[in-house]
Write a protein that holds these residues in place. Sequence first.
Motif, mmCIF file in Angstrom:
data_model
loop_
_atom_site.group_PDB
_atom_site.id
_atom_site.type_symbol
_atom_site.label_atom_id
_atom_site.label_comp_id
_atom_site.label_asym_id
_atom_site.label_seq_id
_atom_site.Cartn_x
_atom_site.Cartn_y
_atom_site.Cartn_z
ATOM 1 N N PHE A 25 -5.955 23.405 16.097
ATOM 2 C CA PHE A 25 -5.782 24.255 17.272
ATOM 3 C C PHE A 25 -6.159 25.653 16.821
ATOM 4 O O PHE A 25 -5.386 26.294 16.108
ATOM 5 C CB PHE A 25 -4.331 24.231 17.770
ATOM 6 N N ALA A 30 -3.022 21.133 12.857
ATOM 7 C CA ALA A 30 -1.779 20.414 13.173
ATOM 8 C C ALA A 30 -1.749 19.038 12.522
ATOM 9 O O ALA A 30 -0.679 18.509 12.220
ATOM 10 C CB ALA A 30 -1.621 20.271 14.685
ATOM 11 N N PRO A 49 9.715 17.792 9.947
ATOM 12 C CA PRO A 49 10.466 18.789 10.703
ATOM 13 C C PRO A 49 9.728 19.196 11.979
ATOM 14 O O PRO A 49 8.574 18.827 12.180
ATOM 15 C CB PRO A 49 10.573 19.963 9.722
ATOM 16 N N ASN A 50 10.384 19.975 12.819
ATOM 17 C CA ASN A 50 9.765 20.458 14.049
ATOM 18 C C ASN A 50 8.460 21.162 13.731
ATOM 19 O O ASN A 50 8.378 21.932 12.774
ATOM 20 C CB ASN A 50 10.683 21.451 14.783
ATOM 21 N N GLY A 51 7.442 20.851 14.520
ATOM 22 C CA GLY A 51 6.150 21.509 14.341
ATOM 23 C C GLY A 51 5.300 20.919 13.236
ATOM 24 O O GLY A 51 4.227 21.436 12.914
ATOM 25 N N ALA A 52 5.750 19.809 12.639
ATOM 26 C CA ALA A 52 5.008 19.223 11.510
ATOM 27 C C ALA A 52 3.702 18.570 11.949
ATOM 28 O O ALA A 52 2.811 18.341 11.128
ATOM 29 C CB ALA A 52 5.880 18.196 10.789
ATOM 30 N N LYS A 54 3.753 15.759 14.407
ATOM 31 C CA LYS A 54 4.015 14.349 14.734
ATOM 32 C C LYS A 54 3.446 13.989 16.104
ATOM 33 O O LYS A 54 2.702 13.020 16.241
ATOM 34 C CB LYS A 54 5.526 14.071 14.695
ATOM 35 N N THR A 56 1.285 15.587 17.841
ATOM 36 C CA THR A 56 -0.173 15.770 17.863
ATOM 37 C C THR A 56 -0.870 14.549 17.277
ATOM 38 O O THR A 56 -1.867 14.071 17.830
ATOM 39 C CB THR A 56 -0.573 17.044 17.081
ATOM 40 N N GLU A 169 9.727 10.188 18.854
ATOM 41 C CA GLU A 169 11.135 10.593 18.857
ATOM 42 C C GLU A 169 11.982 9.740 19.804
ATOM 43 O O GLU A 169 12.636 10.265 20.716
ATOM 44 C CB GLU A 169 11.262 12.075 19.267
HETATM 45 N N1 LIG Z 1 -1.896 22.186 22.811
HETATM 46 C C1 LIG Z 1 -1.647 22.938 21.724
HETATM 47 N N2 LIG Z 1 -2.265 24.111 21.548
HETATM 48 C C2 LIG Z 1 -2.042 24.862 20.447
HETATM 49 N N3 LIG Z 1 -1.227 24.510 19.446
HETATM 50 C C3 LIG Z 1 -0.573 23.346 19.560
HETATM 51 C C4 LIG Z 1 -0.753 22.494 20.706
HETATM 52 N N4 LIG Z 1 0.023 21.391 20.527
HETATM 53 C C5 LIG Z 1 0.645 21.552 19.335
HETATM 54 N N5 LIG Z 1 0.298 22.708 18.749
HETATM 55 C C6 LIG Z 1 0.743 23.191 17.430
HETATM 56 O O1 LIG Z 1 0.543 22.159 16.483
HETATM 57 C C7 LIG Z 1 1.624 22.098 15.575
HETATM 58 C C8 LIG Z 1 2.221 20.709 15.598
HETATM 59 O O2 LIG Z 1 2.858 20.487 16.841
HETATM 60 P P1 LIG Z 1 3.511 19.099 17.230
HETATM 61 O O3 LIG Z 1 3.998 19.192 18.623
HETATM 62 O O4 LIG Z 1 2.540 18.024 16.925
HETATM 63 O O5 LIG Z 1 4.727 19.005 16.205
HETATM 64 P P2 LIG Z 1 5.909 17.950 16.134
HETATM 65 O O6 LIG Z 1 5.971 17.479 14.734
HETATM 66 O O7 LIG Z 1 5.755 16.929 17.195
HETATM 67 O O8 LIG Z 1 7.184 18.847 16.419
HETATM 68 P P3 LIG Z 1 8.581 18.502 17.163
HETATM 69 O O9 LIG Z 1 9.473 17.872 16.123
HETATM 70 O O10 LIG Z 1 9.089 19.847 17.558
HETATM 71 O O11 LIG Z 1 8.279 17.609 18.332
HETATM 72 C C9 LIG Z 1 2.577 23.194 15.975
HETATM 73 O O12 LIG Z 1 2.331 24.308 15.170
HETATM 74 C C10 LIG Z 1 2.238 23.472 17.402
HETATM 75 O O13 LIG Z 1 2.510 24.794 17.741
#
Ligand SMILES: Nc1ncnc2c1ncn2[C@@H]1O[C@H](COP(=O)(O)OP(=O)(O)OP(=O)(O)O)[C@@H](O)[C@H]1O
Length: 320
Positions: A25, A30, A49-52, A54, A56, A169
């Motif tokens: 992104f 991601a 963890p959050n934002g890892a 997953k 995506t 999740e």
């Molecule tokens: N559409 C998007 N545009 C820009 N950045 C994005 C987009 N979707 C996700 N990101 C970024 O990609 C990274 C991974 O996000 P993702 O939602 O995949 O994490 P996650 O592991 O599912 O987190 P969570 O546990 O909070 O659900 C983050 O830094 C997020 O800000």
Amino acid sequence: MSVTTSDEALSDSYALETHGLIKRFGASTAVDGVDLRVPRGSAFGYLGPNGAGKTTLIRVLLGLTRADGGSMSLLGYSVPRHRDQALVRVGAIVDEPRFSGHLTGRQNLQILAAAREPEAPGRIDASLERVGLSHRANDRVSKYSMGMRQRLGVASCLLGDPQLLILDEPMNGLDPAGMQDMRAMIRSFVAEGRTVVLSSHLLDEIERTCDAVAIVDHGKVIRQGPIAELLAGTPLELQVECSTPPHALALLKETNLDAAISVNDGGLTLVFAANTNREVIAEVNRVLVEGGVSVYRLQADQASLESWFLEVTSRLGGPE
Ligand SMILES: Nc1ncnc2c1ncn2[C@@H]1O[C@H](COP(=O)(O)OP(=O)(O)OP(=O)(O)O)[C@@H](O)[C@H]1O
Ligand SMILES: [Mg+2]
């Protein structure tokens, strides 16, 4: 280069396989070179963890967003090329399952089933039964609790008689009893030979539910494998309470023990490499006692998956 025709999915291949998968992104990555191999008939946890990254990763797998690099296959079908064939036997929930609140659970499933293969509507009753929602199937979804919506989400996955379930999740918003039910449901799918890939930030749930895990941080998989094997790969730490710690240290340094040793108030801490035989504990005791040191307590700890998870994710968690 391998050439796969539409009906050439290999039965002995992995349920899910990725090589060097990348999703960016803007300037941030991601999904950063992810290699996954998920054996068929297993529950596989994607833990981070959050934002890892997953959600995506799951969105990329399902074709909801395009990969920027790498390759992947679902049920032996290379995607995106053969995504349609693969998705016939994949059931997935991404983020929270979304349903029309003014319709009943059953009506929502009827709409989803109509978009699938001709057999799908015939699976609605069994799917509702399977997730324990039969008695509420004719209530509007707006009246459902979070846990019931999650169950309805799983029921919607079952409409396609999936070989692979991908659940983002699935424990989110569930109370302890709901988590236990979800875990039992996932294990029952695996017992039938299906493969379940689930993402979570809850280490404990992954540890209880899954056979194998990939730990992800900042888009990168930092460890992957059967949970028992990953645990065996953690160091053995030995706390020794004894008299005259400096003398104890000197005695141990004369041996050829392969350990990092530090002195603390009441004794020593020894850290051995992973897979060290626990006979070293007896050896330490023998050396100290024979050298005239009084040993008051010996305690050996294999790091829990939790402390190890926190350690590996934070160690790599430098600036982006
Ligand atoms: N559409 C998007 N545009 C820009 N950045 C994005 C987009 N979707 C996700 N990101 C970024 O990609 C990274 C991974 O996000 P993702 O939602 O995949 O994490 P996650 O592991 O599912 O987190 P969570 O546990 O909070 O659900 C983050 O830094 C997020 O800000
Ligand atoms: Mg997410």
